[in-house]
Write a protein that holds these residues in place. Structure first.
Motif, mmCIF file in Angstrom:
data_model
loop_
_atom_site.group_PDB
_atom_site.id
_atom_site.type_symbol
_atom_site.label_atom_id
_atom_site.label_comp_id
_atom_site.label_asym_id
_atom_site.label_seq_id
_atom_site.Cartn_x
_atom_site.Cartn_y
_atom_site.Cartn_z
ATOM 1 N N ALA A 7 -0.967 -16.422 -18.203
ATOM 2 C CA ALA A 7 -0.072 -15.892 -17.179
ATOM 3 C C ALA A 7 -0.098 -16.802 -15.959
ATOM 4 N N LEU A 8 0.936 -17.624 -15.826
ATOM 5 C CA LEU A 8 1.086 -18.497 -14.667
ATOM 6 C C LEU A 8 1.826 -17.700 -13.601
ATOM 7 N N ILE A 9 1.071 -17.079 -12.713
ATOM 8 C CA ILE A 9 1.651 -16.107 -11.796
ATOM 9 C C ILE A 9 1.202 -16.340 -10.360
ATOM 10 N N THR A 10 1.874 -15.632 -9.453
ATOM 11 C CA THR A 10 1.493 -15.559 -8.048
ATOM 12 C C THR A 10 1.247 -14.086 -7.729
ATOM 13 N N PRO A 11 0.763 -13.764 -6.540
ATOM 14 C CA PRO A 11 0.438 -12.358 -6.263
ATOM 15 C C PRO A 11 1.579 -11.375 -6.477
ATOM 16 N N ARG A 12 2.834 -11.804 -6.365
ATOM 17 C CA ARG A 12 3.945 -10.867 -6.566
ATOM 18 C C ARG A 12 3.981 -10.310 -7.988
ATOM 19 N N HIS A 13 3.340 -11.007 -8.921
ATOM 20 C CA HIS A 13 3.371 -10.579 -10.322
ATOM 21 C C HIS A 13 2.237 -9.637 -10.705
ATOM 22 N N LEU A 14 1.262 -9.425 -9.831
ATOM 23 C CA LEU A 14 0.079 -8.675 -10.233
ATOM 24 C C LEU A 14 0.409 -7.278 -10.766
ATOM 25 N N PHE A 25 -4.054 -18.680 0.971
ATOM 26 C CA PHE A 25 -5.063 -19.013 1.974
ATOM 27 C C PHE A 25 -4.332 -19.325 3.277
ATOM 28 N N ASP A 26 -4.468 -18.456 4.256
ATOM 29 C CA ASP A 26 -3.757 -18.636 5.528
ATOM 30 C C ASP A 26 -4.708 -18.620 6.714
ATOM 31 N N GLY A 27 -5.961 -18.983 6.450
ATOM 32 C CA GLY A 27 -6.950 -18.976 7.520
ATOM 33 C C GLY A 27 -7.777 -17.713 7.575
ATOM 34 N N THR A 28 -7.401 -16.735 6.770
ATOM 35 C CA THR A 28 -8.166 -15.497 6.703
ATOM 36 C C THR A 28 -8.590 -15.268 5.261
ATOM 37 N N ASP A 29 -9.378 -14.240 5.052
ATOM 38 C CA ASP A 29 -9.770 -13.869 3.697
ATOM 39 C C ASP A 29 -8.522 -13.481 2.910
ATOM 40 N N PRO A 30 -8.413 -13.860 1.622
ATOM 41 C CA PRO A 30 -7.250 -13.447 0.835
ATOM 42 C C PRO A 30 -6.977 -11.954 0.978
ATOM 43 N N GLY A 31 -5.708 -11.623 1.101
ATOM 44 C CA GLY A 31 -5.300 -10.283 1.493
ATOM 45 C C GLY A 31 -5.656 -9.179 0.517
ATOM 46 N N GLY A 32 -5.554 -7.975 1.043
ATOM 47 C CA GLY A 32 -5.897 -6.796 0.256
ATOM 48 C C GLY A 32 -5.029 -6.607 -0.958
ATOM 49 N N ASP A 33 -3.749 -6.975 -0.876
ATOM 50 C CA ASP A 33 -2.870 -6.816 -2.032
ATOM 51 C C ASP A 33 -3.359 -7.657 -3.206
ATOM 52 N N TRP A 34 -3.789 -8.904 -2.915
ATOM 53 C CA TRP A 34 -4.320 -9.751 -3.990
ATOM 54 C C TRP A 34 -5.600 -9.136 -4.557
ATOM 55 N N ARG A 35 -6.490 -8.722 -3.684
ATOM 56 C CA ARG A 35 -7.750 -8.140 -4.150
ATOM 57 C C ARG A 35 -7.492 -6.891 -4.992
#
Length: 275
Positions: free
Chosen positions: A135-142, A167-177
Motif C-alpha cells: 500500500a503506497l499511501i499517504t495519511p489521507r488513505h489510512l 513532518f512539519d516541525g512537530t510530532d506527527p499528528g494525531g490523525d496519523w497516529r
C-alpha cells in the motif's frame, strides 16, 4: 541475514517512469543490480524485495527478468491494472519470484479508488493467488485501508514508508497516529520502516524519526515491521549506509530477536521468502 524490504531498479529507456521529472534529476539514470551490489555487500544485506516503479505489467516483467539473474533479489512486488482482466494479467506475469502487487494509490486522485467494486474483485483474486498488496499511501488513505482490510481479511497488506507521515516541525499528528493504530489492529497488515528520510528532508536523523519509529513498533510490534531502504529514491535525502545505521540506532533498545525480526524476519514471513 538482513533483508532490505523495499528497493527499486529502472532502465530509463523503457519509457514508462512518468514520475521521473526534474525534481528527481539526481536519480534519473539507469539504476541496476550492479549499482546496488557494493552497497548491500558493505552493509551486510543478503536479500532484497524489488518493488515496482512504473504502473505497467511490462515493468513487472522487466523486474522479474532481473530477479532471475540477481540472487540478491528474493522477491518482486509488481503492478497490474486491478480494474482490468486480472486473471489474464496474473497469468502473463506468473513467476516464482512474484510476491505481491502495488497499485500506486498515492498518485490516484480518488482517495477511495481502492474500494471500487471492480478493484476489490481484483484484490480478492490476488489473495486467492497467494499474493500480497503493498500500500503506497499517504495519511489521507489510512481510513480507506482500514475498510479494505475489513472487506478482504485474507489479503496480506503492508504499508509502505509508514504511510508517509507529515513532518512539519512537530510530532506527527494525531490523525496519523490514530490511523496507524487502527491498521495495526488488523493482523494481516504490516508496516515498512522505509522512506522516512525523504519524507523528513534535510536534517533528518535517528532522533528526528524516533517518534514515528516508536509508534509503529509500539503498535504493530517488530514481527510486523520491516526495514527497507527505498533505494535509490533514498539518495535524494541520504545514503544507504547512513539510513541503515540510523535504523539500527533506533532499534538499539529492542531485544536481539526483535532486531532480527525488524531487519529480516518480518519481511521473510510477510513475503513468504522461505516458501
Amino acid at each position: 541475514m538482513i533483508i532490505d524490504a523495499h528497493q527499486h531498479f529502472w532502465r530509463i529507456s523503457r519509457g514508462d517512469y512518468s514520475w521521473m521529472n526534474d525534481s528527481v534529476a539526481e536519480i534519473r539514470r539507469d539504476i541496476l543490480p550492479a549499482d546496488l551490489a557494493p552497497l548491500t555487500e558493505a552493509a551486510g544485506v543478503g536479500g532484497t524485495i524489488l518493488v515496482q516503479a512504473a504502473p505497467t505489467t511490462d515493468e513487472t516483467l522487466f523486474m522479474l527478468g532481473l530477479a532471475e539473474e540477481t540472487p540478491l533479489v528474493k522477491g518482486v512486488v509488481g503492478w497490474i491494472d486491478l480494474e482490468g482482466d486480472v486473471d489474464a494479467q496474473l497469468e502473463r506475469i506468473a513467476h516464482p519470484a512474484l510476491r505481491g502487487i502495488r497499485p500506486m494509490l498515492q498518485d490516484i486522485e480518488e482517495t477511495e479508488w481502492v474500494l471500487r467494486p471492480a478493484v476489490l474483485d481484483g484484490l480478492r483474486k490476488l489473495a486467492a493467488a497467494g499474493l500480497r498488496m503493498d500500500a503506497l499511501i499517504t495519511p489521507r488513505h489510512l481510513p480507506v485501508i482500514d475498510r479494505l482490510a475489513r472487506e478482504i481479511p485474507d489479503l496480506p497488506l503492508v504499508i509502505d514508508h509508514c504511510a508517509k507521515p507529515v513532518f512539519d516541525g512537530t510530532d506527527p499528528g494525531g490523525d496519523w497516529r490514530q490511523g496507524m493504530t487502527a491498521l495495526a489492529a488488523h493482523g494481516q497488515i504490516a508496516c515498512k520502516l522505509s522512506g522516512l528520510a525523504n519524507e523528513y528532508g534535510p536534517g533528518w536523523s535517528a532522533d528526528t524519526l524516533r517518534p514515528v519509529f516508536e509508534h509503529v513498533v509500539g503498535t504493530f510490534g517488530t514481527g510486523r515491521v520491516m526495514w527497507g531502504s527505498d533505494w535509490p529514491v533514498l539518495e535524494l535525502a541520504g545514503d544507504y549506509a547512513g539510513w541503515l545505521a540510523a535504523a539500527q540506532t533506533l532499534a538499539e533498545p529492542l531485544s536481539g530477536p526483535e532486531r532480527t525480526a525488524l531487519f529480516g524476519g518480518a519481511a521473510a514471513r510477510f513475503y513468504g521468502l522461505g516458501a
